[in-house]
Design a protein around this motif. Structure first.
Motif, PDB file in Angstrom:
ATOM      1  N   CYS A 151       0.826  -1.207   0.000  1.00 44.02           N
ATOM      2  CA  CYS A 151       0.000   0.000   0.000  1.00 44.02           C
ATOM      3  C   CYS A 151       0.862   1.260   0.000  1.00 44.02           C
ATOM      4  O   CYS A 151       0.543   2.245  -0.677  1.00 44.02           O
ATOM      5  CB  CYS A 151      -0.928   0.003   1.212  1.00 44.02           C
ATOM      6  SG  CYS A 151      -2.376  -1.070   1.056  1.00 44.02           S
ATOM      7  N   LEU A 152       1.959   1.243   0.744  1.00 38.39           N
ATOM      8  CA  LEU A 152       2.846   2.403   0.753  1.00 38.39           C
ATOM      9  C   LEU A 152       3.489   2.610  -0.610  1.00 38.39           C
ATOM     10  O   LEU A 152       3.799   3.744  -1.000  1.00 38.39           O
ATOM     11  CB  LEU A 152       3.930   2.221   1.825  1.00 38.39           C
ATOM     12  CG  LEU A 152       3.451   2.304   3.279  1.00 38.39           C
ATOM     13  CD1 LEU A 152       4.588   1.966   4.231  1.00 38.39           C
ATOM     14  CD2 LEU A 152       2.875   3.683   3.588  1.00 38.39           C
ATOM     15  N   HIS A 164       2.052   1.562  -3.682  1.00 37.81           N
ATOM     16  CA  HIS A 164       1.070   1.869  -4.734  1.00 37.81           C
ATOM     17  C   HIS A 164       0.075   2.971  -4.348  1.00 37.81           C
ATOM     18  O   HIS A 164      -0.621   3.495  -5.228  1.00 37.81           O
ATOM     19  CB  HIS A 164       0.296   0.598  -5.098  1.00 37.81           C
ATOM     20  CG  HIS A 164       1.150  -0.469  -5.705  1.00 37.81           C
ATOM     21  ND1 HIS A 164       1.538  -0.450  -7.025  1.00 37.81           N
ATOM     22  CD2 HIS A 164       1.702  -1.595  -5.168  1.00 37.81           C
ATOM     23  CE1 HIS A 164       2.284  -1.513  -7.281  1.00 37.81           C
ATOM     24  NE2 HIS A 164       2.410  -2.214  -6.178  1.00 37.81           N
ATOM     25  N   ARG A 165      -0.035   3.283  -3.067  1.00 39.54           N
ATOM     26  CA  ARG A 165      -0.919   4.350  -2.592  1.00 39.54           C
ATOM     27  C   ARG A 165      -2.354   4.207  -3.113  1.00 39.54           C
ATOM     28  O   ARG A 165      -2.899   5.138  -3.729  1.00 39.54           O
ATOM     29  CB  ARG A 165      -0.371   5.712  -3.002  1.00 39.54           C
ATOM     30  CG  ARG A 165       1.033   5.982  -2.480  1.00 39.54           C
ATOM     31  CD  ARG A 165       0.979   6.553  -1.084  1.00 39.54           C
ATOM     32  NE  ARG A 165       2.279   6.547  -0.437  1.00 39.54           N
ATOM     33  CZ  ARG A 165       2.537   7.193   0.703  1.00 39.54           C
ATOM     34  NH1 ARG A 165       1.593   7.872   1.305  1.00 39.54           N
ATOM     35  NH2 ARG A 165       3.742   7.121   1.246  1.00 39.54           N
ATOM     36  N   ASP A 193      -6.497   4.084  -3.207  1.00 41.06           N
ATOM     37  CA  ASP A 193      -7.556   4.815  -2.521  1.00 41.06           C
ATOM     38  C   ASP A 193      -8.266   3.912  -1.517  1.00 41.06           C
ATOM     39  O   ASP A 193      -8.708   4.368  -0.465  1.00 41.06           O
ATOM     40  CB  ASP A 193      -8.570   5.351  -3.529  1.00 41.06           C
ATOM     41  CG  ASP A 193      -7.944   6.315  -4.523  1.00 41.06           C
ATOM     42  OD1 ASP A 193      -7.275   7.272  -4.077  1.00 41.06           O
ATOM     43  OD2 ASP A 193      -8.097   6.102  -5.741  1.00 41.06           O
ATOM     44  N   LEU A 219      -0.954   5.145   6.609  1.00 41.66           N
ATOM     45  CA  LEU A 219      -1.521   5.698   5.375  1.00 41.66           C
ATOM     46  C   LEU A 219      -3.010   5.947   5.593  1.00 41.66           C
ATOM     47  O   LEU A 219      -3.857   5.278   5.008  1.00 41.66           O
ATOM     48  CB  LEU A 219      -1.288   4.722   4.219  1.00 41.66           C
ATOM     49  CG  LEU A 219      -1.514   5.259   2.799  1.00 41.66           C
ATOM     50  CD1 LEU A 219      -0.470   6.311   2.448  1.00 41.66           C
ATOM     51  CD2 LEU A 219      -1.476   4.107   1.783  1.00 41.66           C
ATOM     52  N   GLU A 270      -5.096   8.023   4.617  1.00 43.62           N
ATOM     53  CA  GLU A 270      -5.934   8.409   3.477  1.00 43.62           C
ATOM     54  C   GLU A 270      -6.440   7.220   2.685  1.00 43.62           C
ATOM     55  O   GLU A 270      -7.339   7.358   1.839  1.00 43.62           O
ATOM     56  CB  GLU A 270      -5.177   9.370   2.556  1.00 43.62           C
ATOM     57  CG  GLU A 270      -3.926   8.785   1.907  1.00 43.62           C
ATOM     58  CD  GLU A 270      -2.670   9.016   2.708  1.00 43.62           C
ATOM     59  OE1 GLU A 270      -1.579   9.076   2.106  1.00 43.62           O
ATOM     60  OE2 GLU A 270      -2.766   9.131   3.951  1.00 43.62           O
ATOM     61  N   CYS A 271      -5.893   6.039   2.933  1.00 50.90           N
ATOM     62  CA  CYS A 271      -6.360   4.823   2.256  1.00 50.90           C
ATOM     63  C   CYS A 271      -7.516   4.227   3.044  1.00 50.90           C
ATOM     64  O   CYS A 271      -7.359   3.846   4.206  1.00 50.90           O
ATOM     65  CB  CYS A 271      -5.219   3.811   2.145  1.00 50.90           C
ATOM     66  SG  CYS A 271      -5.713   2.218   1.433  1.00 50.90           S
TER      67      CYS A 271
END
Length: 218
Positions: free
Chosen positions: A43-44, A46-47, A49, A73, A75-76
């Motif tokens: 996740c860090l 590919h960031r 949503d 993260l 915002e995910c």
């Protein structure tokens, strides 16, 4: 375009979710992982949503991964995927920072809708399950007792549990006795079943060889 990461260890289930979401014009699966230890790292990188995370991942379990992802993260948006609509599991998922809770056998269209709503900042939980969670029996076990029961659920004997958790054998036996008393169970097998049905444990279904070994200890 809503970017999504899928964390699911069962290849067929993960493939089906990827195929389903790929048909949506506004959703793109940017990564997929099959192990809990890979969730936060991926996740860090590919960031996404939204991250769809199986509650019973091997390695780092889905709720632990969700809590860490929420911290690193925020915002995910995270959605917990589970095969069992257990109120206790829902409570723990929300405590971990999850914004959605979806049962795997839900209608196909519900998953895409959940992704869109979570990406928009909403919290998505089935209303009936939310009400059930408010009225559910609270988990009587401490975090340490859950660790002992989780190890026992894997079929580990007392000595192995003691080594794994840096405890003495006598302390492990005392924990197991307290666990049986608290959940009103006669054996460790019964205690594991009660805890899993209540949603206090969410590891994978135990294969029969482990269950056979485990039954011999009671």
């Amino acid at each position: 375009m809503i970017s999504v990461l899928i964390a699911e260890d069962m290849h067929l289930v993960r493939g089906a979710m990827v195929a389903l979401l790929s048909t949506e014009s506004d959703i793109k699966v940017v990564a997929e992982v099959g192990h809990g230890d890979e969730v936060v790292r991926s996740c860090l990188l590919h960031r996404p949503d939204v991250a769809l995370i199986d509650i019973g991942l091997p390695g780092t379990d889905g709720l632990t991964a969700t809590a860490e992802l929420h911290r690193r993260l925020p915002e995910c948006g995270t959605v917990i995927l589970t095969g069992l609509a257990a109120p206790a599991a829902l409570c723990r998922a929300l405590d971990a920072g999850a914004r959605g809770f979806v049962v795997k056998d839900a209608p196909a269209g519900q998953l895409a809708g959940c992704v869109r709503r979570v990406a928009a900042g909403e919290r998505v939980v089935d209303p009936e399950l939310a009400v059930a969670a408010l009225n559910a029996k609270r988990n009587p076990l401490t975090a340490r007792e859950l660790e002992v029961l989780e190890a026992a659920a894997e079929g580990a004997p007392v000595g192995e549990i003691a080594d794994r958790l840096c405890l003495s054998g006598g302390t492990v036996r005392n924990y197991l006795a307290r666990i049986l008393s608290k959940v009103d169970a006669r054996t460790r097998v019964e205690a594991v079943r009660i805890a899993r049905e209540a949603g206090w444990l969410w590891s994978h279904d135990l294969p029969e060889p482990i269950l056979s070994r485990y039954r011999s200890l009671n």
